[in-house]
Structure formats: C-alpha cells, structure tokens
Design an enzyme around this catalytic site. Structure first.
Site, PDB file in Angstrom:
ATOM      1  N   SER A  46       0.845  -1.201   0.000  1.00 44.74           N
ATOM      2  CA  SER A  46       0.000   0.000   0.000  1.00 44.74           C
ATOM      3  C   SER A  46       0.878   1.247   0.000  1.00 44.74           C
ATOM      4  O   SER A  46       2.098   1.169   0.198  1.00 44.74           O
ATOM      5  CB  SER A  46      -0.924   0.031   1.230  1.00 44.74           C
ATOM      6  OG  SER A  46      -0.148   0.109   2.423  1.00 44.74           O
ATOM      7  N   ASP A  95       6.747 -11.375   8.147  1.00 43.36           N
ATOM      8  CA  ASP A  95       6.209 -10.538   9.216  1.00 43.36           C
ATOM      9  C   ASP A  95       7.412  -9.817   9.811  1.00 43.36           C
ATOM     10  O   ASP A  95       8.240 -10.426  10.490  1.00 43.36           O
ATOM     11  CB  ASP A  95       5.513 -11.390  10.280  1.00 43.36           C
ATOM     12  CG  ASP A  95       4.970 -10.558  11.442  1.00 43.36           C
ATOM     13  OD1 ASP A  95       5.233  -9.339  11.470  1.00 43.36           O
ATOM     14  OD2 ASP A  95       4.298 -11.133  12.323  1.00 43.36           O
ATOM     15  N   SER A 177      12.122   9.744   8.568  1.00 41.23           N
ATOM     16  CA  SER A 177      11.166  10.838   8.683  1.00 41.23           C
ATOM     17  C   SER A 177      11.840  12.044   9.312  1.00 41.23           C
ATOM     18  O   SER A 177      12.748  11.903  10.145  1.00 41.23           O
ATOM     19  CB  SER A 177       9.967  10.421   9.543  1.00 41.23           C
ATOM     20  OG  SER A 177       9.148  11.545   9.830  1.00 41.23           O
ATOM     21  N   TYR A 199       5.062   4.855  27.728  1.00 44.07           N
ATOM     22  CA  TYR A 199       4.950   4.859  26.270  1.00 44.07           C
ATOM     23  C   TYR A 199       4.298   6.120  25.725  1.00 44.07           C
ATOM     24  O   TYR A 199       3.264   6.569  26.206  1.00 44.07           O
ATOM     25  CB  TYR A 199       4.146   3.639  25.807  1.00 44.07           C
ATOM     26  CG  TYR A 199       4.081   3.494  24.306  1.00 44.07           C
ATOM     27  CD1 TYR A 199       5.202   3.099  23.585  1.00 44.07           C
ATOM     28  CD2 TYR A 199       2.900   3.768  23.614  1.00 44.07           C
ATOM     29  CE1 TYR A 199       5.151   2.966  22.205  1.00 44.07           C
ATOM     30  CE2 TYR A 199       2.841   3.624  22.237  1.00 44.07           C
ATOM     31  CZ  TYR A 199       3.978   3.230  21.529  1.00 44.07           C
ATOM     32  OH  TYR A 199       3.920   3.101  20.171  1.00 44.07           O
TER      33      TYR A 199
END
Length: 330
Positions: A46, A95, A177, A199
């Site tokens: 995607s 995975d 990024s 977190y």
C-alpha cells in the site's frame, strides 16, 4: 523560512527536483538502467511502498514484495502488471515484527538464486498504544528498525556479491522521517526503546526513524571500509496521507487534513525521493546521507553522531545474535 517557501512552491534543488516532483518524473532519465536489476521493497502492499514498486517495475526492475498480507500483495502485483505486462513480481511471505519470519523470508529469497541490487526498507508502523512483538519488543521499534536491521544483515552478503559480479552499484534505502529530529540525546535509550515503561506513540515513532538514519550512517562506514560497491542512504518522503497517518483516526480529523492539504504530498510525490536515491545516476557513489525532496539535506546532529550510531549498531547486533543464537556477518 526559505526551506518552507521552497517546499510549498515546489522549487527544485540541486538535483533538479523538489517537493512537487513525482516518482515517475525523477526516474525518467533511468531508461538506460542495467538490465535485470532486482529490488526488495518492504511495505509495498500500500501507499508509498506500492507506488515505489510500481515505478521501479515500470523502469524494468524485478520486484520482490515481502508481505504479511499475501492477498493485498497479489492485488498490487496485478495492478502493476496491468500497467506493465512484462513486469516480474515475486511475492514472499514475511512478518517484519518477527525475527523468525524474517529469517524464513531471507532463506526463501536466497534460495531463488537471483541477484539483489536494491533493498528499500520502507515498511512503517505507528502503534498508538503499547504493544509488543512476537520477540517481546515494542512494536513500532520492532517493525521500523529491528526488523529492517535484521533483513539488511541477512541479505547484505548477496548484495555485495551481486555488485562485485555485475559491476553495478548496490543501493540500500532506509525510509525515515523528519520527525527524527524531535529526539534528544538524553532521551535516546536502547533499552527504553525495546521495553518502554512510559509509552508515547509519537516519541516511539520518532526514535525508530532516528535509528533508521543512524543505521544508514554506521553501515555506510562499514561498507566503505571493506570497499563494497554498495551504498546506503536514508530518506524523508514528506508528509503523505498513508496508512500510518490513517492510524491516527480520532486524533487527526478529516477537517485538519482538509486544512493541511496544501502541505501533504501525493503518494507519487512521497515515493519520489526513494525512487530517486534508488535509481538515479546522480546518486551514484553517494552513501551515508539523508535526502528530502530528492536532495541531500541535513539531519539532526544526533543522527550524525559517530559514537551513538556505532553503539546503536553494536547493541542491536548483540541483541539479535543472543535472541537467535546465531552470529551475523563478520
């Protein structure tokens, strides 16, 4: 300020391309590519990854799609081959959050006996809540960094061998990024990234993307030291409304997207820097650098810290070797 104006206006940089350039535009001069190039593109089911695979296939590159969702991968394959009937697309299951799955994928790929010229570590995960991988590591870090680190290590010998046999430079691209710059040295802890007690989703994502750049920086030095004809660089694709952004549903609303639409890149614009670094003759021999909008640019000082990058590499390698009870390449 100048950088913002340049971005909004799409003004071309030294490469001749800018924020508005598309993946097809930046690879138009790649028609004379060596034949039979092979690229592994993670996250190609995607978004930016699928567009990267489509454009590389259009330029004659054999594409290997590692995928967890084989149905989606097959759909991408069919879409590519509708446009480029002669495109060779190979789908293998993986995975990226699982060390065992990555090893299985690499074993299956290497058993095919085909060359490997390009590795694009593109797959990304933004986990809003604290989750752990099969190997008991924080999910965002496991997917974005640890998985790609192991994948790179296991196919690197094949890339070096291919480059030596063909004389064609191998290229690795780590998709990072601009958010990596949010991470400060005092808060960059390997153990904390593995098992975060407090977190924060954005911080976890930023840390993983910083690690991607540091990986490229450190590995580039190692490849130079052995005179390998393989480069590795990191890229910032820009802000694109991909699956990662959609994971924020409820936090980032459609109205905000509408307001920010002028700042968001199309998928093809988002894939342009990856495709440029992977294929362009202008990036030949360039390694250990950080690219945005198809131009070399500055990353954070922490991302370029020799000591921190080497320590991260050592800690990561040690962790994987202990977990898998194997020794990675010398």
């Amino acid at each position: 300020m100048k950088g913002t104006v340049r971005y909004l206006a799409g003004i071309a940089g030294q490469s001749g391309y800018g924020s508005k350039s598309t993946a097809e535009q930046v690879t138009q001069d790649c028609s004379s590519l060596p034949p039979y190039l092979t690229a592994i593109v993670t996250g190609a089911t995607s978004g930016i990854g699928a567009e990267t695979a489509r454009v590389l296939a259009k330029r004659g590159v054999r594409i290997v799609i590692p995928a967890r969702d084989l149905k989606k991968a097959d759909e991408v394959k069919r879409n590519i081959q509708r446009e480029t009937p002669n495109a060779e697309i190979i789908i293998l299951e993986i995975d990226l959050t699982s060390f065992a799955s990555i090893r299985k994928f690499c074993s299956e790929f290497l058993s095919l006996g085909i060359p490997l010229n390009i590795l694009i570590n593109n797959a990304g995960k933004f986990s809003q809540k604290l989750e752990f991988s099969e190997d008991k590591f924080e999910m965002t870090f496991a997917t974005n960094y640890l998985g790609h680190f192991l994948l790179t290590e296991l196919v690197l010998e094949k890339m070096i061998e291919t480059a030596k046999q063909t004389g064609v430079e191998g290229r690795i691209v780590n998709v990072s990024s601009v958010i990596h710059g949010w991470v400060k040295k005092d808060h960059f802890s390997f153990n904390d990234m593995l098992h975060s007690k407090y977190y924060n989703a954005t911080r976890a994502y930023a840390q993983s993307k910083l690690a991607n750049i540091m990986h490229a920086y450190e590995l580039s030095k190692q490849l130079k030291a052995i005179n390998a004809n393989v480069t590795i660089n990191a890229v910032h694709p820009g802000i694109v409304k991909t699956g990662i952004i959609r994971d924020h549903k409820g936090l980032i609303t459609d109205s905000i997207f509408f307001i920010a639409s002028k700042l968001l890149k199309s998928t093809s614009q988002g894939a342009s820097t990856t495709c440029y670094v992977a294929l362009s003759s202008k990036t030949k021999g360039v390694t250990g650098q950080y690219f945005a909008d198809c131009n070399e640019t500055r990353c954070s000082s922490l991302a370029n810290d020799d000591y921190e990058a080497h320590e991260l590499w050592k800690q990561t390698r040690s962790l994987i070797e202990k977990r898998l009870r194997v020794q990675l390449r010398p």
